[in-house]
Scaffold this motif. Sequence first.
Motif, PDB file in Angstrom:
ATOM      1  N   TYR A 261      -2.550   2.238  -4.412  1.00  0.00           N
ATOM      2  CA  TYR A 261      -2.494   3.619  -3.939  1.00  0.00           C
ATOM      3  C   TYR A 261      -3.836   4.003  -3.320  1.00  0.00           C
ATOM      4  N   ILE A 262      -3.800   4.531  -2.106  1.00  0.00           N
ATOM      5  CA  ILE A 262      -5.004   5.063  -1.465  1.00  0.00           C
ATOM      6  C   ILE A 262      -4.771   6.559  -1.265  1.00  0.00           C
ATOM      7  N   PHE A 263      -5.708   7.371  -1.763  1.00  0.00           N
ATOM      8  CA  PHE A 263      -5.486   8.811  -1.781  1.00  0.00           C
ATOM      9  C   PHE A 263      -6.766   9.577  -1.455  1.00  0.00           C
ATOM     10  N   GLY A 264      -6.589  10.833  -1.069  1.00  0.00           N
ATOM     11  CA  GLY A 264      -7.694  11.742  -0.812  1.00  0.00           C
ATOM     12  C   GLY A 264      -7.619  12.917  -1.766  1.00  0.00           C
TER      13      GLY A 264
ATOM     14  N   PRO B  86       7.701  16.285  -3.372  1.00  0.00           N
ATOM     15  CA  PRO B  86       6.749  16.380  -2.252  1.00  0.00           C
ATOM     16  C   PRO B  86       5.550  17.272  -2.548  1.00  0.00           C
ATOM     17  N   GLU B  87       5.721  18.314  -3.346  1.00  0.00           N
ATOM     18  CA  GLU B  87       4.598  19.181  -3.699  1.00  0.00           C
ATOM     19  C   GLU B  87       3.542  18.405  -4.481  1.00  0.00           C
ATOM     20  N   LEU B  88       3.991  17.549  -5.396  1.00  0.00           N
ATOM     21  CA  LEU B  88       3.058  16.743  -6.178  1.00  0.00           C
ATOM     22  C   LEU B  88       2.288  15.778  -5.288  1.00  0.00           C
ATOM     23  N   LEU B  89       2.943  15.220  -4.290  1.00  0.00           N
ATOM     24  CA  LEU B  89       2.278  14.284  -3.381  1.00  0.00           C
ATOM     25  C   LEU B  89       1.061  14.908  -2.721  1.00  0.00           C
ATOM     26  N   ALA B  90       1.091  16.227  -2.562  1.00  0.00           N
ATOM     27  CA  ALA B  90       0.008  16.937  -1.871  1.00  0.00           C
ATOM     28  C   ALA B  90      -0.967  17.624  -2.811  1.00  0.00           C
TER      29      ALA B  90
ATOM     30  N   ILE C  38      -1.261  16.890  -6.731  1.00  0.00           N
ATOM     31  CA  ILE C  38      -1.577  16.321  -8.043  1.00  0.00           C
ATOM     32  C   ILE C  38      -3.020  15.815  -8.094  1.00  0.00           C
ATOM     33  N   ARG C  39      -3.592  15.794  -9.295  1.00  0.00           N
ATOM     34  CA  ARG C  39      -4.957  15.281  -9.448  1.00  0.00           C
ATOM     35  C   ARG C  39      -5.032  14.316 -10.641  1.00  0.00           C
ATOM     36  N   GLU C  40      -5.642  14.753 -11.761  1.00  0.00           N
ATOM     37  CA  GLU C  40      -6.003  13.853 -12.853  1.00  0.00           C
ATOM     38  C   GLU C  40      -4.833  13.052 -13.415  1.00  0.00           C
ATOM     39  N   TYR C  41      -3.692  13.689 -13.565  1.00  0.00           N
ATOM     40  CA  TYR C  41      -2.566  12.980 -14.189  1.00  0.00           C
ATOM     41  C   TYR C  41      -2.180  11.744 -13.384  1.00  0.00           C
ATOM     42  N   PHE C  42      -2.407  11.800 -12.074  1.00  0.00           N
ATOM     43  CA  PHE C  42      -2.155  10.618 -11.243  1.00  0.00           C
ATOM     44  C   PHE C  42      -3.236   9.568 -11.406  1.00  0.00           C
ATOM     45  N   TYR C  43      -4.484   9.931 -11.088  1.00  0.00           N
ATOM     46  CA  TYR C  43      -5.490   8.874 -10.996  1.00  0.00           C
ATOM     47  C   TYR C  43      -5.992   8.374 -12.355  1.00  0.00           C
ATOM     48  N   MET C  44      -5.592   9.046 -13.449  1.00  0.00           N
ATOM     49  CA  MET C  44      -5.951   8.566 -14.775  1.00  0.00           C
ATOM     50  C   MET C  44      -4.794   7.832 -15.457  1.00  0.00           C
TER      51      MET C  44
ATOM     52  N   TYR D  91       0.826  -1.208   0.000  1.00  0.00           N
ATOM     53  CA  TYR D  91       0.000   0.000   0.000  1.00  0.00           C
ATOM     54  C   TYR D  91       0.862   1.261   0.000  1.00  0.00           C
ATOM     55  N   VAL D  92       0.415   2.254  -0.769  1.00  0.00           N
ATOM     56  CA  VAL D  92       0.960   3.602  -0.704  1.00  0.00           C
ATOM     57  C   VAL D  92      -0.169   4.514  -0.246  1.00  0.00           C
ATOM     58  N   LEU D  93      -0.018   5.086   0.929  1.00  0.00           N
ATOM     59  CA  LEU D  93      -1.006   6.018   1.473  1.00  0.00           C
ATOM     60  C   LEU D  93      -0.472   7.421   1.233  1.00  0.00           C
ATOM     61  N   VAL D  94      -1.225   8.223   0.499  1.00  0.00           N
ATOM     62  CA  VAL D  94      -0.737   9.525   0.079  1.00  0.00           C
ATOM     63  C   VAL D  94      -1.911  10.496   0.022  1.00  0.00           C
ATOM     64  N   HIS D  95      -1.637  11.771   0.205  1.00  0.00           N
ATOM     65  CA  HIS D  95      -2.743  12.722   0.212  1.00  0.00           C
ATOM     66  C   HIS D  95      -3.375  12.866  -1.169  1.00  0.00           C
ATOM     67  N   ALA D  96      -2.576  13.238  -2.163  1.00  0.00           N
ATOM     68  CA  ALA D  96      -3.134  13.547  -3.485  1.00  0.00           C
ATOM     69  C   ALA D  96      -2.800  12.503  -4.536  1.00  0.00           C
ATOM     70  N   GLY D  97      -1.587  11.984  -4.506  1.00  0.00           N
ATOM     71  CA  GLY D  97      -1.165  11.017  -5.512  1.00  0.00           C
ATOM     72  C   GLY D  97       0.338  11.062  -5.693  1.00  0.00           C
ATOM     73  N   VAL D  98       0.833  10.383  -6.733  1.00  0.00           N
ATOM     74  CA  VAL D  98       2.267  10.322  -7.009  1.00  0.00           C
ATOM     75  C   VAL D  98       2.510  10.710  -8.466  1.00  0.00           C
ATOM     76  N   ASP D  99       3.750  10.921  -8.797  1.00  0.00           N
ATOM     77  CA  ASP D  99       4.130  11.167 -10.184  1.00  0.00           C
ATOM     78  C   ASP D  99       4.070   9.835 -10.932  1.00  0.00           C
ATOM     79  N   PRO D 100       3.155   9.674 -11.881  1.00  0.00           N
ATOM     80  CA  PRO D 100       3.023   8.395 -12.583  1.00  0.00           C
ATOM     81  C   PRO D 100       4.273   7.980 -13.350  1.00  0.00           C
ATOM     82  N   ASP D 101       5.136   8.937 -13.647  1.00  0.00           N
ATOM     83  CA  ASP D 101       6.345   8.642 -14.409  1.00  0.00           C
ATOM     84  C   ASP D 101       7.496   8.173 -13.520  1.00  0.00           C
ATOM     85  N   LYS D 102       7.280   8.166 -12.222  1.00  0.00           N
ATOM     86  CA  LYS D 102       8.324   7.731 -11.285  1.00  0.00           C
ATOM     87  C   LYS D 102       7.857   6.445 -10.600  1.00  0.00           C
TER      88      LYS D 102
END
Length: 280
Positions: free
Chosen positions: A199-202, A178-182, A184-190, A159-170
């Motif tokens: 990944y579990i995110f809010g 760290p800014e992206l972790l808090a 990011i939106r569509e580019y992550f979950y799409m 599991y990866v618990l994260v606020h917004a998401g991660v960089d899909p390219d990494k």
Amino acid sequence: MKRNGGEVGMNKKYVISDLHGQFVLLQLLLEKINFDDSDELYVLGDIMDRGPNSIDIYYFIKSMDNIHMIKGNHEIMMRTSLMQSLKYNDLDDERNNAYRLWKQNGGYRTVDSIREYLQKDCITYSEYYDHRKQFIKELIGFIDSLPDYIEMDYQGKHYVLVHAGVDPDKPLVKDTDPELLAWIREYFYMSPCNPDYTYIFGHTPLCFINMDGSFNIWHDPDYGNKIGIDGGLAVADKGQLNCLCLTTGEEIVIPYREGQQEAIEKRVQEEEERLHIYRK
């Protein structure tokens, strides 16, 4: 906290996000799941702003060894504004550019909560000034102590618990800015992201992700490796607090309206009536 009824010591793991000052909803959730000292709760950031009781949530989480929190974008905005407030000698000085951004995102409710906690109207200004400065430094220290994400292996899943998401390219979470972790939106979950992770995110209210516009927990239908849990408490009175139990897969929902004043007064009245009947 002790479990009232049911099995004891089941060591359940729960995940929630984006409480946004709704302390009553948190308490109702913990009561509903019979949260026990052996259980663990993971909070994926954004306990602050918009709602009325951010500071209550802050102190409650600090007091609980089995509640683990990561920082969200609202904690980041809050920290930046608080740092500047030390320069301007006020929490909401309009010369503070960081405060103006925080204010637009509901930070003024947290400022009100801080002033109420510090009893601004009940003490001298010099006392308030000293208490405020100390409290601001305490809050900044708390935010600085929060991790940007949590990784864990549990029941055969990574599991990866994260606020917004991660960089899909990494492929590795630690390589994401760290800014992206808090933020990011569509580019992550799409995007596919790492297929070996869950990944579990809010951060993104689920009414903007679910095809039916609901606030219910979202399971990625395309890649199967993401779960969104932000029930939209920051959006409107139709939102809800979502909770996912990693141990059982159960999804628990507490509607927004149940934590508001009208519902609270109704429960108090019902309890008083119940006690009155009991005493007869």
